[in-house]
Design a protein around this motif. Structure first.
Motif, PDB file in Angstrom:
ATOM      1  N   ILE A  50      -1.470   4.206  -1.206  1.00 50.26           N
ATOM      2  CA  ILE A  50      -2.609   5.178  -0.423  1.00 50.26           C
ATOM      3  C   ILE A  50      -2.010   6.518  -0.360  1.00 50.26           C
ATOM      4  O   ILE A  50      -3.015   7.378  -0.302  1.00 50.26           O
ATOM      5  CB  ILE A  50      -2.930   4.621   0.985  1.00 50.26           C
ATOM      6  CG1 ILE A  50      -4.172   5.193   1.463  1.00 50.26           C
ATOM      7  CG2 ILE A  50      -1.634   4.601   1.943  1.00 50.26           C
ATOM      8  CD1 ILE A  50      -5.515   4.887   0.805  1.00 50.26           C
ATOM      9  N   GLN A  51      -0.835   6.766  -0.379  1.00 47.59           N
ATOM     10  CA  GLN A  51      -0.462   8.352  -0.590  1.00 47.59           C
ATOM     11  C   GLN A  51      -0.791   8.964  -1.839  1.00 47.59           C
ATOM     12  O   GLN A  51      -0.653  10.204  -1.772  1.00 47.59           O
ATOM     13  CB  GLN A  51       1.044   8.423  -0.108  1.00 47.59           C
ATOM     14  CG  GLN A  51       1.516   7.922   1.347  1.00 47.59           C
ATOM     15  CD  GLN A  51       2.950   8.107   1.454  1.00 47.59           C
ATOM     16  OE1 GLN A  51       3.571   7.136   1.374  1.00 47.59           O
ATOM     17  NE2 GLN A  51       3.399   9.286   1.990  1.00 47.59           N
ATOM     18  N   VAL A  52      -1.094   8.245  -2.691  1.00 41.01           N
ATOM     19  CA  VAL A  52      -1.427   8.859  -3.896  1.00 41.01           C
ATOM     20  C   VAL A  52      -2.915   8.408  -4.184  1.00 41.01           C
ATOM     21  O   VAL A  52      -3.557   8.398  -5.419  1.00 41.01           O
ATOM     22  CB  VAL A  52      -0.601   8.402  -5.271  1.00 41.01           C
ATOM     23  CG1 VAL A  52       0.518   9.228  -4.917  1.00 41.01           C
ATOM     24  CG2 VAL A  52      -0.464   6.983  -5.295  1.00 41.01           C
ATOM     25  N   GLY A  53      -3.751   8.079  -3.171  1.00 41.29           N
ATOM     26  CA  GLY A  53      -5.155   7.781  -3.216  1.00 41.29           C
ATOM     27  C   GLY A  53      -5.484   6.302  -3.684  1.00 41.29           C
ATOM     28  O   GLY A  53      -7.038   6.188  -3.869  1.00 41.29           O
ATOM     29  N   VAL A  54      -4.749   5.456  -3.869  1.00 43.52           N
ATOM     30  CA  VAL A  54      -4.892   4.066  -3.990  1.00 43.52           C
ATOM     31  C   VAL A  54      -4.896   3.200  -2.828  1.00 43.52           C
ATOM     32  O   VAL A  54      -3.565   2.838  -2.546  1.00 43.52           O
ATOM     33  CB  VAL A  54      -4.066   3.641  -5.342  1.00 43.52           C
ATOM     34  CG1 VAL A  54      -4.458   2.079  -5.839  1.00 43.52           C
ATOM     35  CG2 VAL A  54      -4.142   4.595  -6.673  1.00 43.52           C
ATOM     36  N   PRO A  55      -5.883   2.735  -2.261  1.00 43.55           N
ATOM     37  CA  PRO A  55      -5.911   1.981  -1.055  1.00 43.55           C
ATOM     38  C   PRO A  55      -5.413   0.393  -1.123  1.00 43.55           C
ATOM     39  O   PRO A  55      -6.243  -0.441  -1.190  1.00 43.55           O
ATOM     40  CB  PRO A  55      -7.220   1.800  -0.466  1.00 43.55           C
ATOM     41  CG  PRO A  55      -8.205   1.990  -1.774  1.00 43.55           C
ATOM     42  CD  PRO A  55      -7.241   2.872  -2.733  1.00 43.55           C
ATOM     43  N   LYS A  56      -4.188   0.376  -2.211  1.00 41.22           N
ATOM     44  CA  LYS A  56      -3.868  -1.143  -2.438  1.00 41.22           C
ATOM     45  C   LYS A  56      -2.536  -1.398  -1.677  1.00 41.22           C
ATOM     46  O   LYS A  56      -1.690  -0.288  -1.577  1.00 41.22           O
ATOM     47  CB  LYS A  56      -3.537  -1.171  -3.819  1.00 41.22           C
ATOM     48  CG  LYS A  56      -4.953  -1.296  -4.794  1.00 41.22           C
ATOM     49  CD  LYS A  56      -5.486  -2.329  -4.541  1.00 41.22           C
ATOM     50  CE  LYS A  56      -6.814  -2.584  -5.316  1.00 41.22           C
ATOM     51  NZ  LYS A  56      -7.798  -3.615  -4.987  1.00 41.22           N
ATOM     52  N   ARG A  57      -2.130  -2.727  -1.369  1.00 38.93           N
ATOM     53  CA  ARG A  57      -1.020  -2.869  -0.524  1.00 38.93           C
ATOM     54  C   ARG A  57       0.107  -2.853  -1.429  1.00 38.93           C
ATOM     55  O   ARG A  57       0.691  -4.204  -1.844  1.00 38.93           O
ATOM     56  CB  ARG A  57      -0.839  -4.359   0.401  1.00 38.93           C
ATOM     57  CG  ARG A  57      -2.367  -4.121   1.237  1.00 38.93           C
ATOM     58  CD  ARG A  57      -2.669  -5.214   2.153  1.00 38.93           C
ATOM     59  NE  ARG A  57      -1.610  -5.076   3.168  1.00 38.93           N
ATOM     60  CZ  ARG A  57      -1.585  -4.598   4.364  1.00 38.93           C
ATOM     61  NH1 ARG A  57      -2.545  -3.737   4.449  1.00 38.93           N
ATOM     62  NH2 ARG A  57      -0.615  -4.632   5.107  1.00 38.93           N
ATOM     63  N   LEU A  58       0.671  -1.683  -1.895  1.00 34.78           N
ATOM     64  CA  LEU A  58       1.761  -1.532  -2.548  1.00 34.78           C
ATOM     65  C   LEU A  58       2.701  -0.590  -1.973  1.00 34.78           C
ATOM     66  O   LEU A  58       2.278   0.588  -1.839  1.00 34.78           O
ATOM     67  CB  LEU A  58       1.184  -1.111  -4.100  1.00 34.78           C
ATOM     68  CG  LEU A  58       2.168  -0.659  -5.068  1.00 34.78           C
ATOM     69  CD1 LEU A  58       3.138  -1.749  -5.485  1.00 34.78           C
ATOM     70  CD2 LEU A  58       1.401  -0.190  -6.091  1.00 34.78           C
ATOM     71  N   LEU A  59       3.892  -0.860  -1.970  1.00 30.28           N
ATOM     72  CA  LEU A  59       5.034   0.046  -1.526  1.00 30.28           C
ATOM     73  C   LEU A  59       6.022   0.359  -2.826  1.00 30.28           C
ATOM     74  O   LEU A  59       6.364  -0.605  -3.448  1.00 30.28           O
ATOM     75  CB  LEU A  59       5.689  -0.409  -0.568  1.00 30.28           C
ATOM     76  CG  LEU A  59       5.033  -0.872   0.721  1.00 30.28           C
ATOM     77  CD1 LEU A  59       5.951  -1.481   1.675  1.00 30.28           C
ATOM     78  CD2 LEU A  59       4.208   0.167   1.209  1.00 30.28           C
ATOM     79  N   VAL A  60       6.663   1.309  -2.855  1.00 27.67           N
ATOM     80  CA  VAL A  60       7.944   1.645  -3.773  1.00 27.67           C
ATOM     81  C   VAL A  60       8.966   2.351  -3.149  1.00 27.67           C
ATOM     82  O   VAL A  60       8.573   3.072  -2.315  1.00 27.67           O
ATOM     83  CB  VAL A  60       7.429   2.388  -5.079  1.00 27.67           C
ATOM     84  CG1 VAL A  60       6.523   1.378  -5.940  1.00 27.67           C
ATOM     85  CG2 VAL A  60       7.230   3.669  -4.777  1.00 27.67           C
ATOM     86  N   ILE A  61      10.213   1.768  -3.106  1.00 27.07           N
ATOM     87  CA  ILE A  61      11.264   2.417  -2.549  1.00 27.07           C
ATOM     88  C   ILE A  61      12.589   2.497  -3.371  1.00 27.07           C
ATOM     89  O   ILE A  61      12.599   1.521  -4.119  1.00 27.07           O
ATOM     90  CB  ILE A  61      11.668   1.433  -1.176  1.00 27.07           C
ATOM     91  CG1 ILE A  61      10.334   1.419  -0.291  1.00 27.07           C
ATOM     92  CG2 ILE A  61      12.887   1.749  -0.492  1.00 27.07           C
ATOM     93  CD1 ILE A  61      10.698   0.593   0.832  1.00 27.07           C
TER      94      ILE A  61
END
Length: 173
Positions: A50-61
Protein backbone atom coordinates in the motif's frame (compact mmCIF):
# COMPACT_ATOMS: atom_id res chain seq x y z
CA UNK A 1 12.79 -3.40 -11.88
CA UNK A 2 11.71 0.13 -11.03
CA UNK A 3 11.82 2.47 -8.08
CA UNK A 4 8.21 3.32 -7.28
CA UNK A 5 6.98 6.52 -5.61
CA UNK A 6 6.32 6.06 -1.89
CA UNK A 7 3.04 7.46 -0.60
CA UNK A 8 3.42 9.77 2.40
CA UNK A 9 0.97 10.86 5.06
CA UNK A 10 -1.60 12.38 4.95
CA UNK A 11 -2.42 10.51 1.69
CA UNK A 12 -5.78 8.78 2.36
CA UNK A 13 -4.63 5.59 0.58
CA UNK A 14 -2.48 4.83 3.64
CA UNK A 15 -5.73 4.40 5.61
CA UNK A 16 -7.14 1.80 3.20
CA UNK A 17 -7.36 -1.83 4.36
CA UNK A 18 -5.51 -4.00 1.83
CA UNK A 19 -7.06 -6.95 0.00
CA UNK A 20 -5.63 -10.50 0.00
CA UNK A 21 -3.34 -11.50 -2.85
CA UNK A 22 -5.04 -14.15 -4.96
CA UNK A 23 -2.80 -14.59 -8.00
CA UNK A 24 0.81 -15.70 -7.62
CA UNK A 25 1.86 -14.71 -11.10
CA UNK A 26 4.52 -12.73 -12.97
CA UNK A 27 2.73 -9.48 -12.12
CA UNK A 28 3.11 -10.25 -8.39
CA UNK A 29 6.78 -11.15 -8.83
CA UNK A 30 7.38 -7.89 -10.74
CA UNK A 31 5.68 -5.91 -7.95
CA UNK A 32 7.84 -7.69 -5.35
CA UNK A 33 11.02 -6.88 -7.30
CA UNK A 34 9.95 -3.23 -7.66
CA UNK A 35 9.13 -3.03 -3.95
CA UNK A 36 12.58 -4.32 -3.00
CA UNK A 37 14.24 -1.85 -5.37
CA UNK A 38 12.12 0.96 -3.89
CA UNK A 39 12.87 -0.08 -0.29
CA UNK A 40 16.63 -0.35 -0.90
CA UNK A 41 16.67 3.00 -2.72
CA UNK A 42 14.79 4.81 0.09
CA UNK A 43 16.63 3.25 2.11
CA UNK A 44 14.46 1.21 4.48
CA UNK A 45 14.14 -2.22 6.06
CA UNK A 46 10.47 -2.87 5.28
CA UNK A 47 7.78 -1.83 2.84
CA UNK A 48 4.08 -2.67 2.47
CA UNK A 49 2.48 -2.73 -0.98
CA UNK A 50 0.00 0.00 0.00
CA UNK A 51 2.95 2.35 0.53
CA UNK A 52 3.53 2.22 -3.24
CA UNK A 53 -0.18 2.54 -3.99
CA UNK A 54 -1.07 -1.15 -4.30
CA UNK A 55 -3.74 -2.20 -1.76
CA UNK A 56 -2.62 -5.85 -1.59
CA UNK A 57 -1.60 -7.85 1.51
CA UNK A 58 2.10 -7.95 0.63
CA UNK A 59 5.19 -7.01 2.67
CA UNK A 60 8.89 -7.03 1.85
CA UNK A 61 11.55 -6.89 4.56
CA UNK A 62 15.33 -6.99 4.65
CA UNK A 63 17.06 -6.71 8.03
CA UNK A 64 20.62 -6.83 6.65
CA UNK A 65 23.19 -7.03 9.38
CA UNK A 66 24.77 -3.60 9.89
CA UNK A 67 28.18 -3.43 8.29
CA UNK A 68 27.74 -6.86 6.70
CA UNK A 69 26.20 -5.54 3.50
CA UNK A 70 24.66 -8.95 2.84
CA UNK A 71 21.06 -8.69 1.74
CA UNK A 72 18.47 -11.02 3.23
CA UNK A 73 15.25 -10.23 1.33
CA UNK A 74 12.05 -11.72 2.74
CA UNK A 75 8.59 -11.70 1.21
CA UNK A 76 5.36 -12.08 3.18
CA UNK A 77 2.11 -12.51 1.25
CA UNK A 78 -1.24 -12.58 3.07
CA UNK A 79 0.35 -12.55 6.55
CA UNK A 80 -1.77 -13.64 9.52
CA UNK A 81 -0.65 -12.85 13.06
CA UNK A 82 -1.62 -14.70 16.22
CA UNK A 83 -0.40 -15.54 19.71
CA UNK A 84 1.23 -12.22 20.61
CA UNK A 85 3.51 -12.52 23.62
CA UNK A 86 2.62 -10.82 26.88
CA UNK A 87 6.16 -9.45 26.91
CA UNK A 88 6.43 -6.14 25.12
CA UNK A 89 9.33 -4.66 23.17
CA UNK A 90 9.97 -0.96 22.61
CA UNK A 91 11.67 0.15 19.40
CA UNK A 92 12.40 3.59 17.99
CA UNK A 93 10.40 3.21 14.78
CA UNK A 94 10.51 5.20 11.59
CA UNK A 95 8.53 4.87 8.39
CA UNK A 96 9.17 5.57 4.72
CA UNK A 97 5.68 7.13 4.56
CA UNK A 98 6.57 9.49 7.43
CA UNK A 99 10.11 10.39 6.34
CA UNK A 100 12.84 11.26 8.82
CA UNK A 101 10.52 10.99 11.85
CA UNK A 102 10.99 8.48 14.67
CA UNK A 103 9.26 7.58 17.91
CA UNK A 104 9.30 4.76 20.42
CA UNK A 105 6.51 2.24 19.88
CA UNK A 106 5.66 -0.67 22.17
CA UNK A 107 4.62 -3.95 20.51
CA UNK A 108 4.48 -7.63 21.49
CA UNK A 109 8.05 -8.98 21.64
CA UNK A 110 7.10 -12.11 19.70
CA UNK A 111 4.25 -13.27 17.49
CA UNK A 112 3.19 -16.31 15.56
CA UNK A 113 3.03 -15.64 11.83
CA UNK A 114 1.45 -17.58 9.00
CA UNK A 115 2.08 -16.36 5.46
CA UNK A 116 2.65 -17.32 1.86
CA UNK A 117 5.81 -16.75 -0.14
CA UNK A 118 6.00 -15.33 -3.68
CA UNK A 119 5.08 -18.73 -5.12
CA UNK A 120 2.10 -19.24 -2.82
CA UNK A 121 3.74 -21.82 -0.52
CA UNK A 122 2.48 -21.57 3.07
CA UNK A 123 4.73 -20.97 6.08
CA UNK A 124 4.19 -20.86 9.85
CA UNK A 125 6.78 -19.53 12.30
CA UNK A 126 7.15 -17.84 15.67
CA UNK A 127 9.21 -14.65 15.26
CA UNK A 128 10.75 -12.24 17.74
CA UNK A 129 13.21 -9.37 17.98
CA UNK A 130 13.50 -6.74 15.26
CA UNK A 131 11.83 -9.04 12.72
CA UNK A 132 8.68 -9.25 14.89
CA UNK A 133 8.67 -5.48 15.33
CA UNK A 134 9.16 -4.82 11.62
CA UNK A 135 6.50 -7.35 10.61
CA UNK A 136 3.97 -5.79 12.98
CA UNK A 137 4.82 -2.30 11.73
CA UNK A 138 4.43 -3.31 8.08
CA UNK A 139 1.30 -5.36 8.77
CA UNK A 140 -0.25 -2.29 10.38
CA UNK A 141 -0.02 -0.64 6.94
CA UNK A 142 -2.16 -3.46 5.53
CA UNK A 143 -4.82 -2.48 8.09
CA UNK A 144 -4.64 1.26 7.34
CA UNK A 145 -2.58 2.01 10.46
CA UNK A 146 0.66 4.01 10.65
CA UNK A 147 3.11 3.91 13.56
CA UNK A 148 2.06 7.32 14.84
CA UNK A 149 -1.37 5.82 15.61
CA UNK A 150 0.34 3.94 18.46
CA UNK A 151 1.54 7.18 20.07
CA UNK A 152 -0.17 9.47 22.54
CA UNK A 153 -1.94 12.41 20.94
CA UNK A 154 0.79 14.78 22.17
CA UNK A 155 3.63 12.66 20.75
CA UNK A 156 1.78 12.11 17.48
CA UNK A 157 1.19 15.86 17.10
CA UNK A 158 4.90 16.53 17.78
CA UNK A 159 5.98 14.04 15.09
CA UNK A 160 3.55 15.46 12.55
CA UNK A 161 4.62 19.05 13.29
CA UNK A 162 8.28 18.06 12.85
CA UNK A 163 7.37 16.38 9.55
CA UNK A 164 5.58 19.49 8.31
CA UNK A 165 8.54 21.67 9.31
CA UNK A 166 10.92 19.30 7.47
CA UNK A 167 8.73 19.42 4.36
CA UNK A 168 8.78 23.24 4.40
CA UNK A 169 12.58 23.25 4.77
CA UNK A 170 12.92 20.79 1.88
CA UNK A 171 10.71 22.98 -0.35
CA UNK A 172 12.74 26.06 0.48
CA UNK A 173 16.03 24.33 -0.38
Amino acid sequence: MAVLPIIEIPDPRLRKVSEPVGAFDTELKRLIADMFETMYDAPGIGLAAIQVGVPKRLLVIDLQEEGEGVRNPRVYVNPLFSEPSDEMSVYNEGCLSIPEQYAEVSRPASIRLRWQDADGAEHDERVDGLLATCLQHENDHLEGIVFTDHLSRMKRDMVLKKLEKQRKLNKAA
